[in-house]
Design a protein around this motif. Sequence first.
Motif, mmCIF file in Angstrom:
data_model
loop_
_atom_site.group_PDB
_atom_site.id
_atom_site.type_symbol
_atom_site.label_atom_id
_atom_site.label_comp_id
_atom_site.label_asym_id
_atom_site.label_seq_id
_atom_site.Cartn_x
_atom_site.Cartn_y
_atom_site.Cartn_z
ATOM 1 N N GLN A 155 -76.813 -35.387 0.238
ATOM 2 C CA GLN A 155 -77.320 -34.126 -0.289
ATOM 3 C C GLN A 155 -78.225 -34.325 -1.504
ATOM 4 O O GLN A 155 -79.157 -33.545 -1.729
ATOM 5 N N SER A 156 -77.954 -35.366 -2.288
ATOM 6 C CA SER A 156 -78.746 -35.603 -3.500
ATOM 7 C C SER A 156 -79.964 -36.472 -3.251
ATOM 8 O O SER A 156 -80.854 -36.545 -4.108
ATOM 9 N N LEU A 157 -80.004 -37.160 -2.112
ATOM 10 C CA LEU A 157 -81.054 -38.142 -1.881
ATOM 11 C C LEU A 157 -82.437 -37.516 -1.876
ATOM 12 O O LEU A 157 -83.395 -38.101 -2.406
ATOM 13 N N PHE A 158 -82.577 -36.352 -1.283
ATOM 14 C CA PHE A 158 -83.886 -35.706 -1.166
ATOM 15 C C PHE A 158 -84.061 -34.571 -2.180
ATOM 16 O O PHE A 158 -84.899 -33.696 -1.986
ATOM 17 N N ARG A 159 -83.271 -34.608 -3.224
ATOM 18 C CA ARG A 159 -83.389 -33.620 -4.302
ATOM 19 C C ARG A 159 -83.510 -34.365 -5.626
ATOM 20 O O ARG A 159 -82.512 -34.593 -6.319
ATOM 21 N N TRP A 163 -80.898 -36.095 -9.446
ATOM 22 C CA TRP A 163 -80.656 -37.502 -9.764
ATOM 23 C C TRP A 163 -80.281 -37.659 -11.238
ATOM 24 O O TRP A 163 -80.879 -37.049 -12.120
ATOM 25 N N ARG A 164 -79.305 -38.483 -11.503
ATOM 26 C CA ARG A 164 -78.838 -38.754 -12.871
ATOM 27 C C ARG A 164 -79.323 -40.148 -13.271
ATOM 28 O O ARG A 164 -78.548 -41.109 -13.346
ATOM 29 N N LEU A 165 -80.635 -40.275 -13.507
ATOM 30 C CA LEU A 165 -81.217 -41.583 -13.770
ATOM 31 C C LEU A 165 -80.683 -42.202 -15.055
ATOM 32 O O LEU A 165 -80.451 -43.415 -15.122
ATOM 33 N N VAL A 264 -68.112 -35.478 -8.326
ATOM 34 C CA VAL A 264 -68.630 -36.573 -7.510
ATOM 35 C C VAL A 264 -70.091 -36.836 -7.858
ATOM 36 O O VAL A 264 -70.521 -37.985 -8.019
ATOM 37 N N ASN A 265 -70.883 -35.772 -7.976
ATOM 38 C CA ASN A 265 -72.295 -35.940 -8.320
ATOM 39 C C ASN A 265 -72.487 -36.462 -9.735
ATOM 40 O O ASN A 265 -73.389 -37.269 -9.991
ATOM 41 N N LEU A 266 -71.654 -35.997 -10.655
ATOM 42 C CA LEU A 266 -71.834 -36.357 -12.054
ATOM 43 C C LEU A 266 -71.225 -37.706 -12.421
ATOM 44 O O LEU A 266 -71.763 -38.425 -13.265
#
Length: 385
Positions: A155-159, A163-165, A264-266
């Motif tokens: 879900q985050s790959l194309f958004r 991204w938390r660079l 999970v995303n963070l």
Amino acid sequence: MSTPADSKLLAWDETSGQRTLTVRGDWTLDNYVALGEQIACLRPEVGDSTAAQGNIDLTGLGALDTSGASRLYELLGGELVGKVSTSGSGLSAERRALLQTVAKAMEAAEQPARRRARGALIELFGRAGLALEAFWRELHTLLGFVGFTLEALGQSLFRPRRWRLTSVVAQIETTGLDAVPIICLLNFLVGAVIVFLGATVLAEFGATIYTVNLVTFAFLRELAVLLTAILMAGRTASTFTAELGSMKINEEIDAMEVLGLSPVNLLVLPRVLALLVSLPILTFLAMIAGILGGALVCALQLNISPAMFVSIFHDQIELRHFFVGMSKAPVFAFVIAVIGCLEGMKVSGSALSVGRHTTASVVHSIFVVILLDSVAALFFMEMGW
């Protein structure tokens, strides 16, 4: 009406010339405390031969409930309660039944629970079954968390906005850059040891020169990636578990969920992505360090010059061995990161839980890494790679 708490509910009567224990008044919950005090005073005398002969007068007994029946059992014991519960005691059938029921219940409570003896074989199979059930439960949880992580990654790959660079770069520094010295040193020393052992065996057959093939082949295919993964399991997986576990205890993760943010995303994805970048780089450095350690020992002990070492390495070791070793690194990195984060998410309650799950993350990571490496070795061997 209930008997006043200060009246005598128990007394010895000797008017008939024979000592008789007289029970009177209401033996109910209201008089429970007073009954306990009077029983404590009379208990030493109740068990004598006179009372044992059944000289107990229950005609003055008023109301009786289960608490009063339990006090009678406490006073008289099981044997005397059995005597006064007979039809000739003057008690009604209902009261006799109540006394018998309470006596049986209290006798059962006083007897220690007897554990059924089981044979050694049954005990062995029982423990094996419990261990298998625990393993299946852990595997089911791990696979579920892997799927959840892959879903969040997709879900985050194309958004790019999600991204938390900054977090990823910070984790790369912690998991990768800070681990370079220990990874290189360990593989350098292991490479030297491999050459010592290989030369000892091969010298008996006059094949010392093949020590070069042994150390380069071993580090390119197996040792570099395996040693690096094991070190990262002990160093990085435990760090992930301790960090997330501390956040779980401090309810920081719960606060994220309340705010509508995905832990999970963070927290998980930056660590997974960082290890996916770090572990292949560390594996490459480990290969170089291990081969350099072997080359040093070859030059100092086996009279194999660095030029000859490089020539043999170039002519006889195929490039596919390098790709076989490097192909395992991302898989090991993903597994180590996921297990470390999963154990951190499972922490609850106390610092003791953090310690237990940190230990579990290291053990599980190393076990899974070795298991996957064994499966990969069999697969590559069957494929002829």
